[in-house]
Write a protein that holds these residues in place. Structure first.
Motif, mmCIF file in Angstrom:
data_model
loop_
_atom_site.group_PDB
_atom_site.id
_atom_site.type_symbol
_atom_site.label_atom_id
_atom_site.label_comp_id
_atom_site.label_asym_id
_atom_site.label_seq_id
_atom_site.Cartn_x
_atom_site.Cartn_y
_atom_site.Cartn_z
ATOM 1 N N UNK A 160 0.801 -1.008 -0.004
ATOM 2 C CA UNK A 160 0.056 0.051 -0.045
ATOM 3 C C UNK A 160 0.865 1.222 0.080
ATOM 4 N N UNK A 161 0.433 2.270 -0.821
ATOM 5 C CA UNK A 161 1.182 3.619 -0.895
ATOM 6 C C UNK A 161 1.007 4.456 0.461
ATOM 7 N N UNK A 162 0.001 4.070 1.013
ATOM 8 C CA UNK A 162 -0.775 4.719 2.079
ATOM 9 C C UNK A 162 -0.474 4.393 3.355
ATOM 10 N N UNK A 183 0.519 -7.965 3.408
ATOM 11 C CA UNK A 183 0.112 -6.540 3.097
ATOM 12 C C UNK A 183 1.131 -5.612 3.726
ATOM 13 N N UNK A 184 1.766 -4.775 3.091
ATOM 14 C CA UNK A 184 2.270 -3.802 3.814
ATOM 15 C C UNK A 184 2.046 -2.173 3.714
ATOM 16 N N UNK A 185 2.192 -1.249 4.366
ATOM 17 C CA UNK A 185 2.063 -0.065 4.260
ATOM 18 C C UNK A 185 3.082 0.923 4.542
ATOM 19 N N UNK A 186 2.665 2.486 4.348
ATOM 20 C CA UNK A 186 4.034 3.240 4.484
ATOM 21 C C UNK A 186 3.431 4.044 5.830
ATOM 22 N N UNK A 187 3.775 3.811 7.023
ATOM 23 C CA UNK A 187 3.285 4.587 8.118
ATOM 24 C C UNK A 187 3.919 5.517 8.602
ATOM 25 N N UNK A 188 5.341 6.246 8.075
ATOM 26 C CA UNK A 188 5.981 7.260 8.583
ATOM 27 C C UNK A 188 5.987 8.337 7.699
ATOM 28 N N UNK A 189 6.176 8.442 6.626
ATOM 29 C CA UNK A 189 6.464 9.549 5.427
ATOM 30 C C UNK A 189 5.440 10.833 5.876
ATOM 31 N N UNK A 190 4.340 10.780 6.393
ATOM 32 C CA UNK A 190 3.294 11.952 6.157
ATOM 33 C C UNK A 190 3.351 12.499 7.630
ATOM 34 N N UNK A 191 3.950 11.925 8.658
ATOM 35 C CA UNK A 191 3.733 12.140 10.124
ATOM 36 C C UNK A 191 3.671 13.773 10.248
ATOM 37 N N UNK A 192 4.800 14.095 9.579
ATOM 38 C CA UNK A 192 5.262 15.569 9.724
ATOM 39 C C UNK A 192 4.230 16.606 9.036
ATOM 40 N N UNK A 193 3.971 16.297 8.004
ATOM 41 C CA UNK A 193 3.069 16.835 7.085
ATOM 42 C C UNK A 193 1.571 17.242 7.763
ATOM 43 N N UNK A 194 1.317 15.885 8.161
ATOM 44 C CA UNK A 194 -0.251 16.181 8.648
ATOM 45 C C UNK A 194 -0.239 16.687 10.126
ATOM 46 N N UNK A 195 0.876 16.682 10.698
ATOM 47 C CA UNK A 195 0.882 17.406 12.030
ATOM 48 C C UNK A 195 0.969 18.900 11.733
ATOM 49 N N UNK A 232 5.680 13.641 0.000
ATOM 50 C CA UNK A 232 5.602 13.081 -1.378
ATOM 51 C C UNK A 232 6.689 12.180 -1.753
ATOM 52 N N UNK A 233 7.848 12.787 -1.507
ATOM 53 C CA UNK A 233 9.433 12.156 -2.016
ATOM 54 C C UNK A 233 9.452 10.934 -0.989
ATOM 55 N N UNK A 234 9.389 11.136 0.427
ATOM 56 C CA UNK A 234 9.408 10.382 1.447
ATOM 57 C C UNK A 234 8.710 9.098 1.338
ATOM 58 N N UNK A 235 7.341 9.380 0.690
ATOM 59 C CA UNK A 235 6.410 8.019 0.442
ATOM 60 C C UNK A 235 7.059 7.171 -0.380
ATOM 61 N N UNK A 236 7.850 7.639 -1.538
ATOM 62 C CA UNK A 236 8.286 6.467 -2.454
ATOM 63 C C UNK A 236 9.614 6.005 -1.991
ATOM 64 N N UNK A 237 10.297 6.849 -0.931
ATOM 65 C CA UNK A 237 11.657 5.985 -0.265
ATOM 66 C C UNK A 237 11.077 4.793 0.535
ATOM 67 N N UNK A 238 9.902 5.182 1.148
ATOM 68 C CA UNK A 238 9.419 4.122 2.048
ATOM 69 C C UNK A 238 8.587 2.778 1.349
ATOM 70 N N UNK A 239 8.086 3.174 0.231
ATOM 71 C CA UNK A 239 7.484 2.180 -0.523
ATOM 72 C C UNK A 239 8.515 1.399 -1.122
ATOM 73 N N UNK A 240 9.243 1.985 -1.834
ATOM 74 C CA UNK A 240 10.592 1.301 -2.569
ATOM 75 C C UNK A 240 11.284 0.142 -1.395
ATOM 76 N N UNK A 241 11.432 0.812 -0.142
ATOM 77 C CA UNK A 241 11.779 -0.081 0.923
ATOM 78 C C UNK A 241 11.238 -1.145 1.178
#
Length: 307
Positions: A71-73, A91-103, A283-292
């Motif tokens: 999951x990208x999200x 199933x994997x997900x991306x839990x960390x990429x958006x924490x600062x942006x959402x806060x 957005x950039x960190x999301x792809x790093x996490x997805x790729x990992x």
């Protein structure tokens, strides 16, 4: 190894397309498939990257080949995890990429609500200047912020709140202590808070978490901020309270469009279209996490697993 991007990517520049393609045969689909099409695509791949498509039990029970969903999200309520587990699909997900942006977005919404920034902007565009009466606001320093949830984004929100001089309390599912946060029962939090911010996933136990009874515990001067799923809050009850000024305001990044009551017509509500996460950095960190997640799964070291 065949990898697909099941539905249209929000962001997948050419450089990242090439990196993923180096992991195996890779195809990106530029649409949002209907259930029949989703079954067909998932039955012709080993790994699927998923961003938009609801993967129900009916879909997953028909899938024959796919073994891993990435999951990208951060959210995962659109996938039936029990059905995936039964089908032996991880199933994997991306839990960390958006924490600062959402806060950060929590405080963008909060300031927009308390300072009535949309109305203030309209006033200036009408040619008005130094108009004070309609824009008396609540200061944040010394106020109490109640966080529903104690995860990464909640903790990032607490750190920002400290910069505003706010007191922070939090409620968690099990009431366990959390370093740096004062954990209290949920109903106590609702009674005490000047601002309440939601930071929990949507699931069977959290759907309608803030119903009419719990919303009634809030102070009339309180502000509700929700950067999570709209279905966490009973929207019709929220509309009634906001319309009656039984609640001072709300900032919402997602709506429950199945609920009665048109929250869009209220002048003490600020809305954003699901963009709390959407910064260039996230957005950039999301792809790093997805790729990992993808490369870790292929290397036999899966991470961020939900099943």
């Amino acid at each position: 190894m065949r990898i697909i991007y099941l539905d249209t990517p929000t962001y997948l520049p050419g450089s990242w397309h090439c990196r993923i393609a180096a992991l195996g045969e890779f195809e990106v689909f530029p649409d949002r498939p209907d259930p029949e099409t989703a079954i067909h695509r998932l039955s012709a791949c080993d790994i699927a990257i998923v961003e938009w498509t609801a993967l129900t039990r009916e879909i997953l029970s028909e899938v024959r080949r796919v073994r891993h969903l990435s999951l990208v999200t951060t959210s995962f309520d659109f996938v039936d995890l029990d059905a995936a587990r039964e089908a032996d699909i991880s199933v994997s997900y991306c839990p960390t990429y958006s924490q600062t942006a959402v806060a950060e977005h929590v405080f963008g919404l909060l300031l927009a609500v308390t300072r009535r920034l949309p109305a203030a902007d309209e006033a200036v565009r009408r040619g008005e200047s130094h108009v004070y009466g309609p824009f008396l606001s609540m200061g944040l320093a010394g106020r109490t912020l109640g966080l529903i949830g104690t995860g990464r984004t909640a903790r990032a929100t607490a750190r920002i709140a400290g910069g505003f001089g706010m007191r922070v309390i939090a409620a968690s599912r099990n009431g366990a202590p959390v370093p740096g946060l004062t954990v209290v029962p949920l109903d106590d939090l609702l009674r005490r808070s000047d601002v309440v911010s939601l930071h929990v996933p949507l699931n069977d136990s959290t759907r309608g978490l803030l119903g009419a009874d719990r919303l009634a515990l809030l102070k009339p001067s309180a502000v509700l901020i929700n950067t999570c799923r709209g279905k966490l809050v009973e929207q019709a009850a929220l509309v009634r309270m906001l319309a009656a000024r039984r609640l001072a305001g709300a900032g919402l990044d997602d709506l429950d469009d199945t609920a009665d009551g048109d929250i869009r017509s209220l002048d003490n509500v600020v809305l954003s279209p699901g963009t709390a996460w959407y910064t260039a950095d996230a957005r950039a960190t999301n792809l790093v996490e997805l790729y990992a997640n993808l490369s870790g799964y292929l290397a036999g070291r899966p991470q961020n697993l939900l099943t």
